[in-house]
Design a protein around this motif. Structure first.
Motif, mmCIF file in Angstrom:
data_model
loop_
_atom_site.group_PDB
_atom_site.id
_atom_site.type_symbol
_atom_site.label_atom_id
_atom_site.label_comp_id
_atom_site.label_asym_id
_atom_site.label_seq_id
_atom_site.Cartn_x
_atom_site.Cartn_y
_atom_site.Cartn_z
ATOM 1 N N UNK A 77 0.837 -1.200 0.000
ATOM 2 C CA UNK A 77 0.000 0.000 0.000
ATOM 3 C C UNK A 77 0.873 1.250 0.000
ATOM 4 N N UNK A 78 1.839 1.285 -0.933
ATOM 5 C CA UNK A 78 2.795 2.400 -1.001
ATOM 6 C C UNK A 78 2.851 2.977 -2.408
ATOM 7 N N UNK A 93 8.566 8.034 -1.046
ATOM 8 C CA UNK A 93 7.707 6.901 -0.704
ATOM 9 C C UNK A 93 6.577 7.462 0.138
ATOM 10 N N UNK A 94 5.331 7.073 -0.140
ATOM 11 C CA UNK A 94 4.210 7.642 0.598
ATOM 12 C C UNK A 94 3.086 6.625 0.729
ATOM 13 N N UNK A 95 2.222 6.896 1.699
ATOM 14 C CA UNK A 95 1.013 6.105 1.897
ATOM 15 C C UNK A 95 -0.149 7.086 2.009
ATOM 16 N N UNK A 96 -1.259 6.744 1.375
ATOM 17 C CA UNK A 96 -2.376 7.671 1.263
ATOM 18 C C UNK A 96 -3.597 7.139 2.000
ATOM 19 N N UNK A 97 -4.265 8.029 2.730
ATOM 20 C CA UNK A 97 -5.497 7.678 3.432
ATOM 21 C C UNK A 97 -6.665 7.619 2.447
ATOM 22 N N UNK A 102 -2.020 12.421 2.743
ATOM 23 C CA UNK A 102 -0.852 11.590 3.032
ATOM 24 C C UNK A 102 -0.873 11.097 4.476
ATOM 25 N N UNK A 103 -0.772 9.786 4.647
ATOM 26 C CA UNK A 103 -0.508 9.241 5.983
ATOM 27 C C UNK A 103 0.942 9.542 6.340
ATOM 28 N N UNK A 551 11.955 6.512 10.411
ATOM 29 C CA UNK A 551 11.284 5.331 9.860
ATOM 30 C C UNK A 551 9.781 5.597 9.746
ATOM 31 N N UNK A 552 9.363 6.519 8.899
ATOM 32 C CA UNK A 552 7.948 6.908 8.843
ATOM 33 C C UNK A 552 7.025 5.801 8.340
#
Length: 570
Positions: A77-78, A93-97, A102-103, A551-552
């Motif tokens: 989920x990245x 690198x990101x994760x989206x709600x 952005x989470x 370490x996000x």
């Protein structure tokens, strides 16, 4: 962290990253060897690494990398993006709600690219004085950005350290800081790409000699010509990077920078391999070029006279369309046209036509690197040719469970130093239970013969910690730290004290480990937990916030911080 060796398999490098040691850089060679220099700099080794700068050449290179690029890893989920901004190259690198926000988003500048593009390019970022691999690499054949080697199964973000042993082979003159986990000098590289001196040795004395008034009468050029070395010593230069085995261990007190062309590689590091069996033959091609060559009929019948440079001239790299004819010529220096039993009309049907290496040294997929292939150097007569019987009869009575691939000439039957074996067995034992017993045996011998060695004391501490002999573990680990401070040893000491219910006493060594290795996720996460155990909640929250800055991508720790902040507002 190794399962058995606590004091770390030494990473090796100058203690301060400075000092030329007689190295002058490849450009110093170009004034006298300009044609060779120009051709070499177009070769894969001459282009092994690039510093990303707003120079004239760099933008053209970057345009070839399908930038900007976006990809989504459904399993993790990245989202991954590689893009240009203000003349610089970045990757995020990101994760989206669910609402599109952005989470987390972690973005870093890419400062160096590794590779010549044959299979692709890897990316390096700098964080403080530490270098890390970026999570996405560019793959040349499909022309896409995808997970960097090793990232397919593990979630590392921008936190995979660039180790001294790896960068030694991808760059000209790196400056890692000894006994650290990816830390480099303020100038990480004295020379970016692999250069002349990697194969010929330091050039300062050679230049001084050639400039001297009596140069016409000199008896020594003070430079190494691999063609004038014995085949084995010449091959040692290539083996330094083109032969990995299962484990490579620096000799006691050595760093990767200590190797000099013309010397036995085993003086600096030993390359060891798990003995092949019929059920597990040595069929890997990736960086196993020398060993594969030694199993070939060509090598065995030449009695070792065949060497890497019999076929490869590092100064000349034929273009793809020129390679078949070029290497056919190498084959025909020993064979004749009649040596090939395949009819000429059948050979003409291959693409490219009449191609010796296409049949006898085929390229095969590299299992550990996506979209990549490597040449099989076993030089088989046919694709189903069995391994020679000697493949399964190479162990020695003195070393029955490992093959020593680069013994010093004349010392083939000598056992490697016990400290070398300790590190080798320790690294192998992490994934192969059959090496636990030999590891413990060697450790017992070293406990008697070299008790004042920091690695030995740290390993003894780890042994007692695993056995539950906690006070003995503490004693050994403190002894090790008196001899040589190491982050992993501080972490082990903290664990032993914690298990002795000396929680408060366990905090200072853990803090020291955290300072020495600020990008180790296990150490940093353990520090958060330890502070919570001590009910130092404010400090724990600060440490947790710092952890997530580094370490996000750690969703568990992110949820822990959210709960901590929620509790503090009640």
């Amino acid at each position: 962290m190794l399962a058995f060796v606590s004091a770390s398999a030494r990473q090796g490098g100058p203690h301060d990253g400075q000092g030329s040691n007689g190295y002058v850089g490849s450009e110093s060679c170009s004034s006298c060897h300009n044609d060779i220099y120009r051709h070499y700099m177009q070769s894969g080794m001459g282009r092994s690494m690039l510093h990303i700068t707003p120079s004239v050449a760099t933008p053209a290179f970057l345009r070839s990398l399908s930038i900007p690029s976006h990809s989504f890893d459904e399993r993790k989920d990245r989202h991954f993006d590689t893009f240009m901004r203000d003349g610089k190259l970045f990757q995020s690198e990101s994760q989206t709600a669910a609402d599109g926000t952005d989470i987390f988003r972690d973005t870093h500048e890419i400062e160096w690219m590794i590779g010549a593009g044959i299979n692709g390019f890897g990316a390096i970022v700098r964080r403080d004085d530490y270098l890390f691999q970026a999570p996405q690499s560019f793959y040349s054949k499909p022309r896409i950005w995808g997970p960097s080697p090793g990232y397919e199964q593990i979630d590392l973000g921008f936190n995979r350290p660039i180790q001294a042993g790896c960068i030694f082979c991808h760059s000209g003159r790196p400056n890692p800081i000894a006994d650290t986990n990816g830390q480099f000098a303020s100038s990480p590289f004295s020379e970016i790409a692999i250069g002349c001196e990697n194969c010929h040795g330091p050039g300062a004395e050679h230049i001084a000699t050639m400039k001297s008034a009596g140069a016409a009468n000199i008896t020594s050029l003070h430079i190494v010509n691999p063609a004038r070395l014995s085949p084995y010593l010449s091959d040692n230069i290539c083996m330094a990077c083109h032969q990995t085995g299962d484990v490579r261990v620096l000799k006691p007190g050595k760093t990767y920078q200590d190797f000099r062309p013309g010397e036995a590689l085993d003086n600096t590091l030993s390359i060891l391999m798990v003995p092949p069996t019929r059920s597990a033959p040595p069929d890997a091609d990736h960086v196993e070029h020398y060993y594969s060559m030694t199993l070939s009929k060509c090598y065995r019948e030449s009695r070792g006279r065949l060497s890497c440079i019999t076929c490869h001239d590092p100064h000349v790299e034929p273009a793809h369309e020129e390679a078949p004819a070029y290497f056919n010529g190498k084959c025909l220096s020993c064979h004749t046209e009649r040596s090939c039993r395949l009819p000429l009309n059948a050979r003409q049907q291959t693409r490219p036509a009449d191609n010796c290496i296409g049949c006898h040294m085929p390229k095969r997929d590299i299992g550990v690197i996506s979209h990549s292939s490597a040449t099989n150097h076993r030089i088989v007569a046919r694709s189903d040719e069995p391994f020679p019987e000697i493949t399964f009869q190479q162990t020695l009575p003195s070393l029955p469970d490992l093959l020593h691939l680069n013994p010093t000439p004349g010392q083939e039957n000598a056992l490697p130093p016990l400290l070398t074996l300790l590190e080798a067995y320790g690294e192998l034992a992490a994934n192969r239970s059959e090496y636990v017993a030999p590891y413990l045996k060697v450790l017992g011998q070293l406990e008697q013969s070299q008790p004042e060695n920091a690695l030995v004391q740290a390993a003894l501490g780890r042994r007692e910690l695993k056995k539950g002999n906690l006070q003995a573990a503490v004693d050994h680990l403190r002894h090790a730290l008196q001899l040589e401070p190491q982050a992993t040893t501080f972490a082990d000491l903290s664990e032993a004290l914690s298990k002795l219910n000396q929680i408060e006493e366990s905090l200072p060594p853990l803090e020291r480990a955290s300072q020495m290795d600020p990008f180790d996720p296990v150490i940093q996460k353990t520090l958060v937990v330890r502070l919570i155990q001590l009910k130092q909640y404010a400090r724990a929250q600060t440490a947790l916030e710092h952890y997530l800055q580094v370490f996000p991508q750690d969703s568990f720790m992110r949820e822990m911080l959210a709960r901590a902040k929620g509790a503090s507002t009640r």
